[in-house]
Enzyme design. Structure first.
Site, short mmCIF file in Angstrom:
data_model
loop_
_atom_site.label_atom_id
_atom_site.label_comp_id
_atom_site.label_asym_id
_atom_site.label_seq_id
_atom_site.Cartn_x
_atom_site.Cartn_y
_atom_site.Cartn_z
N ARG A 1 -1.49 -1.33 -6.94
CA ARG A 1 -1.44 -2.55 -6.06
C ARG A 1 -2.34 -3.70 -6.87
NH1 ARG A 1 -1.29 -4.50 -0.70
NH2 ARG A 1 -2.99 -5.08 0.41
N TYR B 1 -8.97 -7.77 -5.65
CA TYR B 1 -7.79 -7.21 -6.28
C TYR B 1 -7.58 -7.99 -7.54
CZ TYR B 1 -6.73 -4.50 -2.42
OH TYR B 1 -6.64 -3.62 -1.34
N HIS C 1 -3.52 -9.53 3.41
CA HIS C 1 -4.73 -9.46 3.73
C HIS C 1 -5.16 -10.78 4.61
CE1 HIS C 1 -5.86 -7.95 -0.44
NE2 HIS C 1 -5.59 -7.13 0.46
N ARG D 1 0.84 -1.23 -0.18
CA ARG D 1 -0.10 0.02 0.02
C ARG D 1 0.97 1.21 0.08
NH1 ARG D 1 -1.78 -3.58 4.04
NH2 ARG D 1 -3.92 -4.60 3.41
N HIS E 1 -3.56 3.04 -5.48
CA HIS E 1 -4.15 1.64 -5.27
C HIS E 1 -4.16 0.75 -6.51
CE1 HIS E 1 -5.25 -0.60 -1.83
NE2 HIS E 1 -6.39 -0.85 -2.25
N LYS F 1 -2.22 -1.17 7.28
CA LYS F 1 -3.64 -1.00 7.42
C LYS F 1 -4.45 -1.97 8.38
CE LYS F 1 -7.80 -0.73 4.50
NZ LYS F 1 -8.40 -0.79 3.33
#
Length: 381
Positions: free
Chosen positions: A259, A291, A282, A154, A256, A182
């Protein structure tokens, strides 16, 4: 003695303080903002409510749900989900700490449907042109953006990368240490030669940064000014948008999306979903699925690869029983191994569980015999 509204705020604040042990300060502030809004709603619409034990699903919680739906400007479904999840956690914590609260104040059916996110990787042509433009620019922001694209981290994680984040794990194994991010987790992302080159280039450019920036960037790979991190993020986002415009990208490009492009590229190169989940940091495979983009071209490639594998079926190895067995220990061991193999194949073909267990017990007896044979040594002649 009845509780005043300020007392209710104090109770919720005490509960929020316990979250400091496991959550980031920004997340705790979000809980505090939510609690303040909820108490403000109760004070405005139900001024007679003075104790937590008076709180009811109807009208207090249901009224707050309707208020969220009518919020100007409209709140997204994801925002409303976040509000309900956090308030439910606060109420559950209060109940666990001995406060008298009715059960099921917030139920599953109260949550709006989750939004369906589509993956947003860059088109391959835009991705290549953008990376070429960032390499041509070759300043510190450009190399930082290339590093996010090469590792899938990120942009906030990139900003907080430590100066000594590149770790050597083996003779030819390197990894980039990504600190708490995050989801309040840290991880090691494999670093190939390109990632190591980018880190080295950023370190070289870092030494040329203004002394004021370096003074406020001790321990960080990327130097920053005295302003908040959000300002640094906006600056990198602006640099990326300018580079995308110079590269002639067809649409808007955000950090993003780099990513998303990394995740889709890794999937097409054969990285499994569980491994990709760990690469991206994740905790849930469903988050990873947001994603990755599976195109029609990907479907055709996977389909034809599967057909090629079907044309060459995997043959199960067969251990045959010898027709003639020598009377020495090696011959007996070979016969036992063949017998155990045939017994196992027969057991797997049966559907009766009782018989399967009996055969499994027989196999263990044969194994004991084989172990005892291994302890027997042939006497010298």
């Amino acid at each position: 003695m009845s509780q005043s509204p300020s007392r209710l705020e104090q109770i919720l604040e005490t509960q929020i303080q316990t979250l400091n042990l496991t959550l980031r300060p920004s997340t705790v502030s979000y809980y505090r903002y939510l609690a303040h809004g909820f108490l403000q709603y109760l004070h405005t619409h139900f001024p007679q409510l003075r104790q937590l034990s008076q709180l009811r699903r109807d009208p207090h919680l249901l009224g707050w749900f309707r208020c969220l739906c009518a919020h100007p400007p409209p709140l997204s479904n994801q925002t409303r989900i976040d509000y309900l999840v956090r308030l439910r956690r606060l109420l559950d914590g209060l109940a666990a700490n001995g406060h008298s609260l009715p059960p099921d104040l917030i139920r599953r059916e109260d949550f709006p449907p989750r939004p369906h996110y589509l993956p947003k990787p860059l088109p391959p042509e835009d991705d290549q042109r953008l990376q070429q433009e960032l390499r041509r620019t070759d300043d510190l922001p450009a190399n930082a953006l290339l590093l996010t694209r090469a590792t899938g981290i990120r942009i906030g994680e990139c900003i907080d990368l430590p100066l000594d984040g590149l770790r050597q794990l083996g003779s030819d194994q390197w990894a980039l240490h990504v600190p708490l991010g995050k989801l309040h987790t840290e991880r090691l992302v494999p670093a190939d030669a390109e990632v190591r080159r980018l880190v080295a280039r950023i370190q070289a450019l870092r030494a040329l940064a203004p002394p004021a920036h370096l003074a406020h960037s001790e321990g960080f790979l990327l130097p920053r000014s005295t302003g908040p991190t959000k300002t640094f993020y906006k600056s990198l986002r602006g640099d990326l948008a300018a580079a995308a415009k110079r590269a002639g990208c067809s649409g808007s490009v955000t950090p993003h999306r780099l990513r998303h492009s990394f995740a889709t590229e890794m999937l097409r190169l054969g990285v499994s979903l569980p491994a990709l989940m760990h690469l991206l940091g994740h905790k849930d495979i469903r988050m990873t699925m947001r994603y990755v983009e599976v195109t029609q071209q990907d479907l055709h490639r996977e389909f034809h690869t599967a057909l090629q594998h079907a044309a060459l079926p995997h043959r199960v190895p067969v251990l045959s029983v010898p027709h003639t067995t020598t009377t020495d220990l090696p011959g007996i061991r070979q016969a036992l191994a063949a017998t155990r193999h045939l017994l196992e194949m027969y057991r797997r073909a049966l559907s009766d569980e009782k018989t399967r267990r009996r055969l499994q017990r027989l196999d263990r007896r044969l194994l004991d015999v084989a172990v005892q044979l291994d302890r027997i040594t042939t006497p010298e002649k």
